[in-house]
Design a protein around this motif. Structure first.
Motif, mmCIF file in Angstrom:
data_model
loop_
_atom_site.group_PDB
_atom_site.id
_atom_site.type_symbol
_atom_site.label_atom_id
_atom_site.label_comp_id
_atom_site.label_asym_id
_atom_site.label_seq_id
_atom_site.Cartn_x
_atom_site.Cartn_y
_atom_site.Cartn_z
ATOM 1 N N GLN A 57 -11.859 -13.597 -39.312
ATOM 2 C CA GLN A 57 -12.143 -12.891 -38.064
ATOM 3 C C GLN A 57 -11.606 -11.474 -38.140
ATOM 4 N N PRO A 60 -13.803 -6.821 -32.973
ATOM 5 C CA PRO A 60 -15.145 -6.226 -32.969
ATOM 6 C C PRO A 60 -15.099 -4.722 -33.180
ATOM 7 N N SER A 61 -16.142 -4.194 -33.768
ATOM 8 C CA SER A 61 -16.212 -2.749 -34.000
ATOM 9 C C SER A 61 -16.013 -1.996 -32.690
ATOM 10 N N HIS A 263 -28.372 -14.426 -35.034
ATOM 11 C CA HIS A 263 -26.978 -14.007 -34.920
ATOM 12 C C HIS A 263 -26.064 -14.984 -35.645
ATOM 13 N N ARG A 265 -21.578 -15.109 -37.349
ATOM 14 C CA ARG A 265 -20.401 -14.384 -37.801
ATOM 15 C C ARG A 265 -20.455 -14.289 -39.328
ATOM 16 N N GLY A 314 -20.897 -2.875 -38.962
ATOM 17 C CA GLY A 314 -20.008 -3.863 -38.381
ATOM 18 C C GLY A 314 -18.960 -4.317 -39.384
ATOM 19 N N GLU A 318 -16.659 -10.256 -37.757
ATOM 20 C CA GLU A 318 -17.141 -10.192 -36.376
ATOM 21 C C GLU A 318 -18.564 -10.748 -36.284
ATOM 22 N N GLN A 319 -19.046 -10.904 -35.060
ATOM 23 C CA GLN A 319 -20.395 -11.406 -34.815
ATOM 24 C C GLN A 319 -21.412 -10.310 -35.111
ATOM 25 N N SER A 355 -23.460 -5.056 -35.788
ATOM 26 C CA SER A 355 -22.415 -5.616 -34.937
ATOM 27 C C SER A 355 -23.009 -6.045 -33.604
ATOM 28 N N ARG A 357 -21.547 -6.446 -30.901
ATOM 29 C CA ARG A 357 -20.990 -5.629 -29.826
ATOM 30 C C ARG A 357 -21.721 -4.289 -29.723
ATOM 31 N N GLU A 392 -16.856 -8.543 -21.681
ATOM 32 C CA GLU A 392 -16.227 -9.210 -22.819
ATOM 33 C C GLU A 392 -14.952 -9.948 -22.417
#
Length: 405
Positions: A57, A60-61, A263, A265, A314, A318-319, A355, A357, A392
């Motif tokens: 993990q 996030p960016s 999507h 990770r 990204g 992260e996702q 990313s 996000r 978030e």
């Protein structure tokens, strides 16, 4: 410890899925046997006994500090027409009304030409520059032929160089040739301009090199090639190369793909990049050649877009979102190497992932908020970013619609 994985296959739309690829020289992104400099340990990375890194993990960016530039998206069909034709909104409205008035006759004439001039009529189109007109194309005597059927000044005739059947015949051997060498992303024939447009998944320099090596003849004048950009810069930053086993990616541009929003990770496990999420097992990640791996400004292992204007995509851990599904099979470049280094898990082609996000940042949303609230774009961006951060922080399952601030 032996790696054990399952198998998932996705569907291809690009020429990269050719079942019998031709081995053209490519740059691989595999980790070298011996590093020439000590690696830079990314933020949050853990080094295993193997010497390779793992990252499950990452934060996030961060949202950019600078205001994204405006998109200047037109508000309606008239605005889109004006932008496309390079005219005022008033002139666009006038032309759209004239086109609507003549459209029934144009449609009638197109059907009539197919019936009465099947060996002469080829196709029809709308021309918008410098003025607009409906144009019907003929192989012989275009003006005289059309004059037998209409006097409408907005419906015109033009000479066609080739029929669709002739264009298809010209294209066929080249489509086969390009497909065999995994060069073709797609193609289409245009019997109005008399052209065959071919989307290539290599740059012009790469194409010229392959064509010279194969001794191909000169292209017919009807074939027009649209080349992909070159893959500029290294695929893997030398500072992190010793920490990964392989960075698997195609040697061809991504080209056209399905557009479903996928999507997951993207993580690093003992030097191998995986996609996690969904109901299935972890999948080995495979990337488009437009993607590079390195460090972001905060020292996190990150993906960026290769090319003359690199863009942060990204952070590993992260996702991500990407468009797909994108086909991948065992014959594609670097897959055999990926298997040898990382095992037999399912494969997932993530193309050029973004990313999750940063995916929410769309300039036209900021423009709309500014107009709707009658505030500056700077203030609209501040409020929009604050809303995204608030969303978030909320509990999963709670909704906050930031696009409609």
């Amino acid at each position: 410890m032996k790696r054990q994985f399952g198998l998932t296959i996705v569907i291809a739309l690009t020429a990269c899925s050719s079942p019998a690829p031709v081995a053209d020289p490519i740059e691989t992104a595999a980790a070298p046997v011996k590093a020439h400099a000590p690696p830079a340990l990314p933020q949050g990375a853990v080094i295993g006994t193997s010497g390779f890194a793992s990252i499950e993990q990452a934060p996030p960016s961060p949202f950019p500090d600078t205001l994204p530039p405006p998109e200047n998206r037109p508000k309606d069909e008239r605005g889109f027409y004006a932008q496309m034709a390079g005219i005022s909104d008033a002139e666009a409205a006038k032309r759209m009304a004239e086109q609507a008035a003549s459209r029934p006759e144009f449609n009638r004439l197109t059907r009539l030409m197919q019936e009465r001039e099947p060996d002469n009529f080829t196709a029809a189109r709308v021309v918008h520059k410098p003025d607009w007109s409906y144009v019907l194309y003929f192989k012989r005597d275009p003006e005289r032929t059309l004059a037998k059927y209409t006097k409408n000044p907005h419906i015109k005739a033009a000479l066609a160089r080739y029929s669709k059947a002739e264009l298809d015949a010209i294209a066929r051997p080249w489509v086969e040739r390009f497909t065999a060498h995994r060069l073709l992303g797609g193609h289409g024939t245009d019997a109005t301009f008399g052209e065959i447009r071919m989307d290539m998944v290599v740059s012009e320099a790469e194409f010229r090199e392959i064509a010279a090596r194969q001794g191909w003849p000169q292209l017919p004048d009807a074939i027009k090639l649209d080349f992909a950009g070159a893959a500029e810069g290294a695929a893997v930053d030398e500072r992190v190369r010793p920490l990964i086993r392989v960075f698997p990616q195609s040697d061809r541009a991504l080209g056209a793909t399905n557009q479903a929003l996928l999507h997951g990770r993207i993580v690093l496990r003992d030097g191998c990049l995986f996609v996690t999420g969904g109901n299935g097992p972890a999948r080995l990640a495979y990337f488009a050649r437009e993607v590079a791996l390195g460090l972001d400004e905060q020292g996190y292992l990150a993906l960026k877009r290769r090319g003359p204007a690199p863009r942060h995509l990204g952070r590993i851990g992260e996702q991500f979102n990407w468009a797909g599904p994108i086909g991948i099979n065992e014959t594609m470049p670097m897959v055999a190497e990926l298997r040898a280094r990382c095992g037999n898990a399912p494969l997932e082609h993530v193309g050029v992932p973004d990313s999750a996000r940063l995916f929410h940042i769309r300039p036209w949303v900021i423009d709309a908020i500014a107009e709707r609230r009658r505030i500056s774009r700077e203030e609209a961006w501040r409020r929009f970013k604050a809303c995204l951060e608030d969303r978030e922080a909320r509990k999963p399952g709670t909704m906050l619609e930031c696009d409609m601030l």
